[in-house]
Design a protein around this motif. Sequence first.
Motif, PDB file in Angstrom:
ATOM      1  N   VAL A  47     -14.653  18.305 -10.595  1.00 41.59           N
ATOM      2  CA  VAL A  47     -12.846  17.520 -10.225  1.00 41.59           C
ATOM      3  C   VAL A  47     -12.223  17.559 -11.778  1.00 41.59           C
ATOM      4  N   GLU A  48     -10.885  18.158 -11.614  1.00 43.56           N
ATOM      5  CA  GLU A  48      -9.647  18.712 -12.294  1.00 43.56           C
ATOM      6  C   GLU A  48      -8.695  18.942 -12.543  1.00 43.56           C
ATOM      7  N   SER A  88       0.233  -1.353  -0.576  1.00 41.22           N
ATOM      8  CA  SER A  88       0.008   0.065   0.458  1.00 41.22           C
ATOM      9  C   SER A  88       1.236   1.159  -0.011  1.00 41.22           C
ATOM     10  N   TYR A  89       0.009   2.542  -0.637  1.00 49.09           N
ATOM     11  CA  TYR A  89       1.017   3.670   0.185  1.00 49.09           C
ATOM     12  C   TYR A  89      -0.316   4.662   0.052  1.00 49.09           C
ATOM     13  N   GLU A  90       0.866   5.651   0.989  1.00 52.10           N
ATOM     14  CA  GLU A  90      -0.206   6.726   2.618  1.00 52.10           C
ATOM     15  C   GLU A  90       0.601   7.517   1.436  1.00 52.10           C
ATOM     16  N   THR A  91       0.031   9.089   0.923  1.00 52.24           N
ATOM     17  CA  THR A  91       0.918   9.925   0.584  1.00 52.24           C
ATOM     18  C   THR A  91       1.312  11.199   1.320  1.00 52.24           C
ATOM     19  N   GLN A 132      -9.335  17.480  -6.741  1.00 54.99           N
ATOM     20  CA  GLN A 132      -9.860  18.760  -6.270  1.00 54.99           C
ATOM     21  C   GLN A 132      -8.841  20.246  -6.036  1.00 54.99           C
ATOM     22  N   LYS A 133      -7.822  18.861  -5.660  1.00 55.36           N
ATOM     23  CA  LYS A 133      -6.240  19.575  -5.449  1.00 55.36           C
ATOM     24  C   LYS A 133      -6.009  20.330  -6.284  1.00 55.36           C
ATOM     25  N   HIS A 134      -6.206  19.685  -7.760  1.00 51.76           N
ATOM     26  CA  HIS A 134      -5.639  19.742  -9.405  1.00 51.76           C
ATOM     27  C   HIS A 134      -3.979  18.961  -9.074  1.00 51.76           C
ATOM     28  N   LEU A 135      -3.323  17.890  -7.929  1.00 51.12           N
ATOM     29  CA  LEU A 135      -2.586  17.673  -8.253  1.00 51.12           C
ATOM     30  C   LEU A 135      -2.905  15.678  -8.710  1.00 51.12           C
ATOM     31  N   ASP A 156      -4.436  16.521   3.348  1.00 51.11           N
ATOM     32  CA  ASP A 156      -5.682  16.341   3.118  1.00 51.11           C
ATOM     33  C   ASP A 156      -6.029  15.695   1.086  1.00 51.11           C
ATOM     34  N   VAL A 157      -4.940  15.046   1.121  1.00 55.22           N
ATOM     35  CA  VAL A 157      -5.064  14.650  -0.730  1.00 55.22           C
ATOM     36  C   VAL A 157      -5.868  13.401  -0.719  1.00 55.22           C
ATOM     37  N   SER A 158      -6.903  13.358  -1.723  1.00 59.28           N
ATOM     38  CA  SER A 158      -7.836  12.123  -1.709  1.00 59.28           C
ATOM     39  C   SER A 158      -7.537  12.152  -2.951  1.00 59.28           C
TER      40      SER A 158
END
Length: 120
Positions: A87-88, A17-20, A49-52, A24-26
Amino acid sequence: MLHTRSSDGWHIGPLSSYETDFEDVSYDLFSVGDINGDGDREVILVDGQKHLLEVLKYTESDDWKSMLHFTVFDENLYYRGRKGGSVEPREVVIADFTSDQLQDVAVLVHDRVIVYPQIK
């Protein structure tokens, strides 16, 4: 998930698994492909939502490593007041868009397609 079959049936469990590290990134989207030409596939994760956009690589130590991350855009100055989706980017595709036998990344943002070509 790892799926294995044994004499007593299928077993399902996490392979890794990986957790960034970002707050607050989803992630909404992901795509998989060899985007750096090394013969191994990377995973592209997108938080619309964060455009990341974040690129992960699976390492020899059976762990995920973040290789690259960036904000796709801060704001769209040329959108003339119209609003895009909530969402972009809303889609990410890995394919050879430049016909050079290398996998490129394309994202759909507002009313545009942005292509990030792989360079030899």
